[in-house]
Design a protein around this motif. Sequence first.
Motif, PDB file in Angstrom:
ATOM      1  N   PRO A  23       0.665  -1.222   0.162  1.00 10.99           N
ATOM      2  CA  PRO A  23       0.148   0.134  -0.638  1.00 10.99           C
ATOM      3  C   PRO A  23       0.844   1.506   0.262  1.00 10.99           C
ATOM      4  O   PRO A  23       1.836   1.446   0.517  1.00 10.99           O
ATOM      5  N   ARG A 229      -1.226  -5.337   8.658  1.00 10.94           N
ATOM      6  CA  ARG A 229      -0.133  -4.802   8.948  1.00 10.94           C
ATOM      7  C   ARG A 229       0.752  -4.620  10.778  1.00 10.94           C
ATOM      8  O   ARG A 229      -0.258  -4.204  10.991  1.00 10.94           O
ATOM      9  N   GLY A 299      10.641  -4.533   1.749  1.00 14.20           N
ATOM     10  CA  GLY A 299      11.359  -3.174   2.274  1.00 14.20           C
ATOM     11  C   GLY A 299      13.197  -3.869   1.814  1.00 14.20           C
ATOM     12  O   GLY A 299      13.252  -5.063   2.429  1.00 14.20           O
TER      13      GLY A 299
HETATM   14  C1  FNR Z   1       4.970   3.385   1.548  1.00 14.06           C
HETATM   15  N1  FNR Z   1       4.142   2.929   2.759  1.00 14.06           N
HETATM   16  C2  FNR Z   1       2.638   2.809   2.919  1.00 14.06           C
HETATM   17  N2  FNR Z   1       2.983   2.018   4.400  1.00 14.06           N
HETATM   18  C3  FNR Z   1       1.572   1.829   4.206  1.00 14.06           C
HETATM   19  O1  FNR Z   1       1.108  -0.025   5.189  1.00 14.06           O
HETATM   20  N3  FNR Z   1       0.278   2.249   4.107  1.00 14.06           N
HETATM   21  C4  FNR Z   1       0.600   3.495   3.203  1.00 14.06           C
HETATM   22  O2  FNR Z   1      -0.511   3.947   2.855  1.00 14.06           O
HETATM   23  C5  FNR Z   1       2.154   3.453   2.676  1.00 14.06           C
HETATM   24  N4  FNR Z   1       2.554   4.858   1.656  1.00 14.06           N
HETATM   25  C6  FNR Z   1       3.365   4.635   1.585  1.00 14.06           C
HETATM   26  C7  FNR Z   1       3.386   5.599   0.211  1.00 14.06           C
HETATM   27  C8  FNR Z   1       4.843   5.638  -0.626  1.00 14.06           C
HETATM   28  C9  FNR Z   1       5.360   6.415  -1.134  1.00 14.06           C
HETATM   29  C10 FNR Z   1       5.805   4.974   0.421  1.00 14.06           C
HETATM   30  C11 FNR Z   1       6.710   4.670  -0.499  1.00 14.06           C
HETATM   31  C12 FNR Z   1       5.364   4.430   1.019  1.00 14.06           C
HETATM   32  C13 FNR Z   1       5.665   1.777   3.087  1.00 14.06           C
HETATM   33  C14 FNR Z   1       4.657   1.188   1.851  1.00 14.06           C
HETATM   34  O3  FNR Z   1       4.057   0.071   1.586  1.00 14.06           O
HETATM   35  C15 FNR Z   1       6.139  -0.135   2.279  1.00 14.06           C
HETATM   36  O4  FNR Z   1       6.141  -1.105   3.176  1.00 14.06           O
HETATM   37  C16 FNR Z   1       7.900   0.558   2.346  1.00 14.06           C
HETATM   38  O5  FNR Z   1       8.059   1.075   0.653  1.00 14.06           O
HETATM   39  C17 FNR Z   1       8.963  -0.475   2.537  1.00 14.06           C
HETATM   40  O6  FNR Z   1       9.119  -1.079   1.154  1.00 14.06           O
HETATM   41  P1  FNR Z   1       9.885  -0.962  -0.606  1.00 14.06           P
HETATM   42  O7  FNR Z   1       9.648   0.009  -0.738  1.00 14.06           O
HETATM   43  O8  FNR Z   1      11.245  -1.106   0.055  1.00 14.06           O
HETATM   44  O9  FNR Z   1       9.370  -1.825  -1.654  1.00 14.06           O
END
Ligand code: FNR
Length: 353
Positions: A23, A229, A299
Amino acid sequence: MSILYSSLALKQKTLETRLVVSPMCQYTAVDGYANHWHLVHLGQFAAGKASTILQEATAILPEGRISYGDLGLWQDDQIPALKDIVDFVHQQGSLIGIQLAHAGRKASHDKPWLSRHQLAPSDTNGWQTVAPSALSFQESDMVPEALDGAGIQKIVKAFQEAAKRAVEAGYDIIEIHAAHGYLIHQFLSPLSNQRTDAYGGSFENRIRLLLEIIEAVNTVIQQQSLWLRISATDWAAGGWDIEESVLLAQRVQALGVEVIDVSTGGNVLHQEIPIAANYQVPFAARIKEESELITGAVGLIKTASQAEAILQKKQADLIFIGRGFLENPHLAMQFAKDLGLDFPWSKQYERAK
Ligand code: FNR
Protein backbone atom coordinates in the motif's frame (compact mmCIF):
# COMPACT_ATOMS: atom_id res chain seq x y z
CA MET A 1 10.35 -24.16 -9.68
CA SER A 2 9.49 -20.58 -8.88
CA ILE A 3 7.53 -20.03 -5.69
CA LEU A 4 7.16 -16.32 -6.48
CA TYR A 5 5.05 -17.22 -9.50
CA SER A 6 3.07 -19.98 -7.83
CA SER A 7 -0.43 -19.45 -6.52
CA LEU A 8 -1.51 -19.37 -2.91
CA ALA A 9 -5.01 -20.40 -1.88
CA LEU A 10 -6.53 -18.46 0.97
CA LYS A 11 -9.83 -19.56 2.53
CA GLN A 12 -11.96 -17.68 0.02
CA LYS A 13 -9.54 -16.22 -2.54
CA THR A 14 -6.58 -17.44 -4.52
CA LEU A 15 -3.55 -15.23 -5.07
CA GLU A 16 -2.16 -16.04 -8.53
CA THR A 17 1.40 -15.10 -7.57
CA ARG A 18 3.20 -14.34 -4.31
CA LEU A 19 3.96 -10.77 -5.34
CA VAL A 20 1.85 -8.08 -3.66
CA VAL A 21 1.79 -4.36 -4.42
CA SER A 22 2.42 -2.76 -1.04
CA PRO A 23 0.00 0.00 0.00
CA MET A 24 1.23 3.48 -0.89
CA CYS A 25 -0.40 6.81 0.02
CA GLN A 26 -0.93 9.18 -2.88
CA TYR A 27 -2.10 12.28 -0.96
CA THR A 28 -4.33 13.10 -3.91
CA ALA A 29 -7.88 12.58 -2.67
CA VAL A 30 -10.19 15.52 -2.05
CA ASP A 31 -12.23 15.17 1.14
CA GLY A 32 -11.37 11.47 1.09
CA TYR A 33 -12.91 10.80 -2.33
CA ALA A 34 -10.98 8.76 -4.90
CA ASN A 35 -10.51 10.23 -8.36
CA HIS A 36 -8.93 9.43 -11.72
CA TRP A 37 -5.44 9.47 -10.24
CA HIS A 38 -6.27 6.54 -7.95
CA LEU A 39 -7.92 4.62 -10.78
CA VAL A 40 -4.92 5.07 -13.08
CA HIS A 41 -2.36 4.56 -10.31
CA LEU A 42 -3.86 1.29 -9.04
CA GLY A 43 -5.12 0.29 -12.48
CA GLN A 44 -1.63 0.39 -13.97
CA PHE A 45 -0.49 -2.38 -11.64
CA ALA A 46 -3.42 -4.55 -12.78
CA ALA A 47 -2.63 -3.81 -16.44
CA GLY A 48 0.90 -4.99 -15.62
CA LYS A 49 -0.52 -8.23 -14.19
CA ALA A 50 0.29 -7.69 -10.54
CA SER A 51 -1.98 -10.35 -9.09
CA THR A 52 -2.66 -8.67 -5.75
CA ILE A 53 -2.78 -4.93 -5.19
CA LEU A 54 -3.21 -3.20 -1.86
CA GLN A 55 -4.69 0.27 -1.91
CA GLU A 56 -3.11 2.99 0.19
CA ALA A 57 -3.98 3.68 3.83
CA THR A 58 -7.63 4.71 3.67
CA ALA A 59 -8.91 6.64 6.64
CA ILE A 60 -11.86 5.40 8.67
CA LEU A 61 -12.54 8.90 10.01
CA PRO A 62 -11.58 12.33 8.64
CA GLU A 63 -9.35 13.05 11.64
CA GLY A 64 -7.60 9.72 11.02
CA ARG A 65 -6.05 10.91 7.75
CA ILE A 66 -2.29 11.37 7.60
CA SER A 67 -2.97 14.33 5.32
CA TYR A 68 -6.00 16.09 3.90
CA GLY A 69 -5.19 14.30 0.63
CA ASP A 70 -5.72 10.78 2.02
CA LEU A 71 -8.42 8.47 0.76
CA GLY A 72 -11.30 7.92 3.16
CA LEU A 73 -14.17 5.55 3.67
CA TRP A 74 -16.08 7.18 6.50
CA GLN A 75 -19.23 7.80 4.49
CA ASP A 76 -21.29 5.91 1.94
CA ASP A 77 -20.85 8.35 -0.92
CA GLN A 78 -17.13 7.55 -0.92
CA ILE A 79 -17.95 4.02 -2.14
CA PRO A 80 -18.73 4.54 -5.87
CA ALA A 81 -15.35 5.95 -6.95
CA LEU A 82 -13.62 3.13 -5.06
CA LYS A 83 -15.93 0.57 -6.65
CA ASP A 84 -14.82 1.80 -10.09
CA ILE A 85 -11.22 1.00 -9.14
CA VAL A 86 -12.18 -2.40 -7.73
CA ASP A 87 -14.17 -3.24 -10.87
CA PHE A 88 -11.31 -2.26 -13.17
CA VAL A 89 -8.80 -4.35 -11.22
CA HIS A 90 -11.17 -7.32 -11.23
CA GLN A 91 -11.68 -6.99 -14.99
CA GLN A 92 -7.92 -7.50 -15.38
CA GLY A 93 -8.11 -10.64 -13.24
CA SER A 94 -6.30 -9.26 -10.19
CA LEU A 95 -7.31 -9.05 -6.55
CA ILE A 96 -7.48 -5.78 -4.68
CA GLY A 97 -7.28 -5.04 -0.99
CA ILE A 98 -7.96 -1.90 0.99
CA GLN A 99 -5.82 -0.85 3.92
CA LEU A 100 -8.00 0.67 6.63
CA ALA A 101 -6.20 3.15 8.82
CA HIS A 102 -6.25 5.84 11.48
CA ALA A 103 -3.13 7.97 11.82
CA GLY A 104 -3.69 9.05 15.45
CA ARG A 105 -1.03 11.52 16.58
CA LYS A 106 0.65 11.38 13.14
CA ALA A 107 -2.45 12.80 11.41
CA SER A 108 -3.05 16.33 10.11
CA HIS A 109 0.07 16.51 7.96
CA ASP A 110 0.65 18.51 4.85
CA LYS A 111 1.08 16.75 1.51
CA PRO A 112 4.73 15.64 1.57
CA TRP A 113 5.67 17.51 -1.61
CA LEU A 114 4.42 20.78 -0.03
CA SER A 115 6.01 20.40 3.40
CA ARG A 116 6.94 17.73 5.92
CA HIS A 117 5.08 19.51 8.71
CA GLN A 118 2.04 18.75 10.73
CA LEU A 119 -0.67 21.36 10.18
CA ALA A 120 -2.11 23.09 13.24
CA PRO A 121 -5.84 22.80 13.96
CA SER A 122 -6.11 26.49 13.03
CA ASP A 123 -4.84 25.75 9.49
CA THR A 124 -7.56 25.26 6.82
CA ASN A 125 -6.20 21.76 6.19
CA GLY A 126 -5.36 20.80 9.76
CA TRP A 127 -7.22 19.40 12.76
CA GLN A 128 -6.72 18.31 16.37
CA THR A 129 -5.10 14.87 16.54
CA VAL A 130 -6.00 12.07 18.97
CA ALA A 131 -3.84 9.30 20.47
CA PRO A 132 -3.73 6.84 23.35
CA SER A 133 -1.84 9.40 25.44
CA ALA A 134 -1.13 13.13 25.21
CA LEU A 135 2.36 12.57 23.79
CA SER A 136 3.39 14.08 20.49
CA PHE A 137 5.52 12.17 17.97
CA GLN A 138 8.00 15.03 17.80
CA GLU A 139 8.39 18.33 19.59
CA SER A 140 7.20 20.42 16.64
CA ASP A 141 3.90 18.45 16.48
CA MET A 142 0.76 19.42 18.36
CA VAL A 143 0.03 17.51 21.56
CA PRO A 144 -2.66 14.94 20.71
CA GLU A 145 -5.79 14.60 22.78
CA ALA A 146 -5.82 11.36 24.77
CA LEU A 147 -8.84 9.34 23.71
CA ASP A 148 -11.46 8.62 26.35
CA GLY A 149 -13.56 5.44 26.42
CA ALA A 150 -16.18 6.90 24.11
CA GLY A 151 -13.47 8.06 21.70
CA ILE A 152 -12.03 4.55 21.57
CA GLN A 153 -15.43 3.00 20.91
CA LYS A 154 -16.04 5.51 18.13
CA ILE A 155 -12.84 4.32 16.46
CA VAL A 156 -13.74 0.64 16.75
CA LYS A 157 -17.14 1.36 15.22
CA ALA A 158 -15.62 3.46 12.45
CA PHE A 159 -13.30 0.58 11.47
CA GLN A 160 -16.33 -1.69 11.39
CA GLU A 161 -18.39 0.70 9.27
CA ALA A 162 -15.53 1.37 6.87
CA ALA A 163 -15.03 -2.40 6.49
CA LYS A 164 -18.73 -2.75 5.70
CA ARG A 165 -18.37 -0.12 2.97
CA ALA A 166 -15.27 -1.89 1.67
CA VAL A 167 -17.34 -5.06 1.36
CA GLU A 168 -19.94 -3.10 -0.59
CA ALA A 169 -17.24 -1.72 -2.89
CA GLY A 170 -16.16 -5.30 -3.60
CA TYR A 171 -12.63 -5.45 -2.18
CA ASP A 172 -11.14 -8.93 -1.84
CA ILE A 173 -8.91 -8.15 1.10
CA ILE A 174 -9.22 -5.88 4.09
CA GLU A 175 -5.92 -5.03 5.71
CA ILE A 176 -5.89 -3.33 9.09
CA HIS A 177 -2.99 -0.91 9.38
CA ALA A 178 -1.40 -1.44 12.77
CA ALA A 179 2.11 -0.39 11.72
CA HIS A 180 4.35 2.65 11.18
CA GLY A 181 3.44 4.55 14.31
CA TYR A 182 -0.17 5.18 13.39
CA LEU A 183 -3.01 4.94 15.89
CA ILE A 184 -3.17 1.19 16.49
CA HIS A 185 0.62 0.95 16.72
CA GLN A 186 0.54 3.90 19.15
CA PHE A 187 -1.68 1.75 21.39
CA LEU A 188 0.55 -1.33 21.00
CA SER A 189 3.78 0.38 22.01
CA PRO A 190 4.57 1.33 25.62
CA LEU A 191 6.58 4.25 24.21
CA SER A 192 3.40 5.96 22.94
CA ASN A 193 0.82 4.38 25.24
CA GLN A 194 0.99 5.48 28.86
CA ARG A 195 -2.64 4.81 29.69
CA THR A 196 -3.58 3.43 33.07
CA ASP A 197 -7.00 2.06 32.02
CA ALA A 198 -7.89 -1.21 30.23
CA TYR A 199 -6.13 -0.02 27.04
CA GLY A 200 -2.69 0.63 28.48
CA GLY A 201 0.00 -0.98 30.63
CA SER A 202 0.12 -4.74 30.14
CA PHE A 203 0.54 -6.45 26.76
CA GLU A 204 -3.06 -7.63 27.07
CA ASN A 205 -4.27 -4.07 27.54
CA ARG A 206 -2.14 -2.55 24.76
CA ILE A 207 -3.41 -5.07 22.19
CA ARG A 208 -7.03 -4.64 23.30
CA LEU A 209 -7.94 -1.92 20.80
CA LEU A 210 -6.59 -3.96 17.89
CA LEU A 211 -8.41 -7.10 18.99
CA GLU A 212 -11.65 -5.16 19.37
CA ILE A 213 -11.20 -3.73 15.88
CA ILE A 214 -10.56 -7.19 14.41
CA GLU A 215 -13.63 -8.59 16.15
CA ALA A 216 -15.78 -5.69 14.94
CA VAL A 217 -14.51 -6.01 11.35
CA ASN A 218 -15.10 -9.78 11.46
CA THR A 219 -18.81 -9.21 12.01
CA VAL A 220 -19.21 -7.41 8.66
CA ILE A 221 -16.82 -9.10 6.25
CA GLN A 222 -18.14 -11.77 3.91
CA GLN A 223 -15.78 -13.35 1.33
CA GLN A 224 -12.98 -10.95 2.25
CA SER A 225 -9.66 -12.12 3.57
CA LEU A 226 -8.53 -10.23 6.67
CA TRP A 227 -4.90 -9.09 6.69
CA LEU A 228 -2.90 -7.18 9.28
CA ARG A 229 0.14 -4.97 8.82
CA ILE A 230 2.33 -4.53 11.87
CA SER A 231 5.62 -2.97 12.75
CA ALA A 232 7.35 -5.94 14.37
CA THR A 233 9.68 -3.70 16.35
CA ASP A 234 9.99 -0.05 17.36
CA TRP A 235 13.79 -0.32 16.97
CA ALA A 236 14.02 1.46 20.34
CA ALA A 237 14.68 0.37 23.91
CA GLY A 238 11.52 -0.24 25.93
CA GLY A 239 9.36 -0.31 22.83
CA TRP A 240 7.16 -2.82 21.02
CA ASP A 241 9.35 -5.72 19.93
CA ILE A 242 9.47 -9.01 18.05
CA GLU A 243 8.58 -11.06 21.14
CA GLU A 244 5.32 -9.16 21.54
CA SER A 245 4.75 -9.34 17.78
CA VAL A 246 4.96 -13.14 17.85
CA LEU A 247 2.47 -13.28 20.71
CA LEU A 248 0.19 -10.87 18.86
CA ALA A 249 0.41 -12.95 15.68
CA GLN A 250 -0.74 -16.02 17.60
CA ARG A 251 -3.64 -14.07 19.08
CA VAL A 252 -4.89 -12.56 15.82
CA GLN A 253 -4.59 -15.89 14.07
CA ALA A 254 -7.21 -17.24 16.48
CA LEU A 255 -9.45 -14.32 15.48
CA GLY A 256 -9.37 -15.18 11.78
CA VAL A 257 -6.60 -12.95 10.43
CA GLU A 258 -5.15 -14.86 7.48
CA VAL A 259 -2.11 -12.85 6.47
CA ILE A 260 0.35 -10.82 8.52
CA ASP A 261 2.36 -8.25 6.61
CA VAL A 262 5.51 -7.56 8.57
CA SER A 263 7.05 -4.12 8.49
CA THR A 264 8.92 -2.29 11.26
CA GLY A 265 9.40 1.10 12.90
CA GLY A 266 7.74 4.46 12.58
CA ASN A 267 6.56 5.01 16.13
CA VAL A 268 9.38 7.00 17.70
CA LEU A 269 11.82 9.55 16.41
CA HIS A 270 14.80 7.97 18.19
CA GLN A 271 14.44 4.61 16.39
CA GLU A 272 17.70 3.16 15.14
CA ILE A 273 17.10 1.17 11.99
CA PRO A 274 19.93 -0.78 10.35
CA ILE A 275 18.60 -0.17 6.85
CA ALA A 276 19.86 -2.69 4.30
CA ALA A 277 18.47 -5.14 1.77
CA ASN A 278 16.04 -7.58 3.43
CA TYR A 279 16.42 -5.82 6.79
CA GLN A 280 12.84 -6.60 7.80
CA VAL A 281 12.80 -10.17 6.50
CA PRO A 282 14.07 -11.81 9.75
CA PHE A 283 10.99 -10.43 11.53
CA ALA A 284 8.66 -12.03 8.98
CA ALA A 285 10.65 -15.26 9.25
CA ARG A 286 10.31 -15.36 13.02
CA ILE A 287 6.56 -14.79 12.87
CA LYS A 288 6.17 -17.38 10.13
CA GLU A 289 8.05 -19.88 12.24
CA GLU A 290 6.08 -19.26 15.39
CA SER A 291 2.56 -18.87 14.04
CA GLU A 292 0.35 -20.48 11.44
CA LEU A 293 -0.26 -17.19 9.68
CA ILE A 294 0.57 -16.59 6.05
CA THR A 295 3.42 -14.12 6.33
CA GLY A 296 4.48 -11.28 4.08
CA ALA A 297 7.95 -9.75 3.94
CA VAL A 298 8.46 -6.15 2.82
CA GLY A 299 11.19 -3.55 2.56
CA LEU A 300 14.12 -3.13 0.20
CA ILE A 301 13.33 -6.27 -1.74
CA LYS A 302 14.38 -5.10 -5.15
CA THR A 303 15.08 -8.00 -7.46
CA ALA A 304 13.28 -11.10 -8.59
CA SER A 305 16.04 -13.41 -7.40
CA GLN A 306 16.06 -11.71 -3.99
CA ALA A 307 12.29 -12.18 -3.68
CA GLU A 308 12.48 -15.77 -4.87
CA ALA A 309 15.28 -16.59 -2.40
CA ILE A 310 13.23 -15.32 0.57
CA LEU A 311 10.39 -17.64 -0.40
CA GLN A 312 12.69 -20.59 -1.13
CA LYS A 313 14.30 -20.17 2.30
CA LYS A 314 10.79 -20.21 3.81
CA GLN A 315 11.34 -16.83 5.43
CA ALA A 316 7.96 -15.62 4.13
CA ASP A 317 5.01 -16.70 1.99
CA LEU A 318 4.40 -13.40 0.23
CA ILE A 319 6.61 -10.57 -1.00
CA PHE A 320 5.28 -7.04 -0.75
CA ILE A 321 6.97 -4.44 -2.91
CA GLY A 322 6.36 -0.71 -2.77
CA ARG A 323 8.85 1.58 -4.48
CA GLY A 324 9.77 -1.03 -7.08
CA PHE A 325 6.20 -0.86 -8.38
CA LEU A 326 6.36 2.93 -8.56
CA GLU A 327 9.52 2.66 -10.65
CA ASN A 328 7.98 0.00 -12.85
CA PRO A 329 4.24 -0.61 -12.55
CA HIS A 330 4.72 -3.68 -14.72
CA LEU A 331 7.20 -5.20 -12.29
CA ALA A 332 5.33 -8.52 -12.25
CA MET A 333 6.08 -8.86 -15.99
CA GLN A 334 9.71 -7.82 -15.49
CA PHE A 335 10.37 -10.14 -12.56
CA ALA A 336 8.93 -13.09 -14.51
CA LYS A 337 11.26 -12.25 -17.39
CA ASP A 338 14.20 -11.98 -14.98
CA LEU A 339 13.41 -15.47 -13.70
CA GLY A 340 13.09 -16.83 -17.23
CA LEU A 341 9.41 -17.65 -16.82
CA ASP A 342 6.66 -17.51 -19.39
CA PHE A 343 4.13 -15.27 -17.68
CA PRO A 344 0.92 -14.18 -19.40
CA TRP A 345 0.70 -10.45 -20.08
CA SER A 346 -2.51 -8.49 -20.55
CA LYS A 347 -3.86 -9.38 -23.98
CA GLN A 348 -3.50 -5.75 -25.06
CA TYR A 349 0.26 -6.00 -24.49
CA GLU A 350 0.90 -9.55 -25.73
CA ARG A 351 2.08 -8.45 -29.20
CA ALA A 352 5.02 -6.68 -27.60
CA LYS A 353 6.25 -9.82 -25.89
C1 FNR B 1 4.52 3.85 1.61
N1 FNR B 1 4.31 2.88 2.60
C2 FNR B 1 3.06 2.71 3.13
N2 FNR B 1 2.81 1.69 4.01
C3 FNR B 1 1.56 1.43 4.43
O1 FNR B 1 1.37 0.49 5.21
N3 FNR B 1 0.53 2.23 4.04
C4 FNR B 1 0.69 3.27 3.20
O2 FNR B 1 -0.29 3.93 2.80
C5 FNR B 1 2.01 3.57 2.77
N4 FNR B 1 2.27 4.66 1.96
C6 FNR B 1 3.48 4.75 1.32
C7 FNR B 1 3.67 5.71 0.31
C8 FNR B 1 4.85 5.74 -0.41
C9 FNR B 1 5.02 6.72 -1.52
C10 FNR B 1 5.90 4.84 -0.12
C11 FNR B 1 7.19 4.82 -0.89
C12 FNR B 1 5.73 3.93 0.91
C13 FNR B 1 5.34 1.85 2.87
C14 FNR B 1 5.33 0.78 1.77
O3 FNR B 1 4.10 0.08 1.72
C15 FNR B 1 6.48 -0.23 1.99
O4 FNR B 1 6.26 -0.89 3.19
C16 FNR B 1 7.83 0.46 2.02
O5 FNR B 1 7.96 1.36 0.94
C17 FNR B 1 8.99 -0.54 1.97
O6 FNR B 1 8.91 -1.35 0.81
P1 FNR B 1 9.81 -1.02 -0.50
O7 FNR B 1 9.37 0.29 -1.03
O8 FNR B 1 11.23 -1.01 -0.04
O9 FNR B 1 9.49 -2.15 -1.43
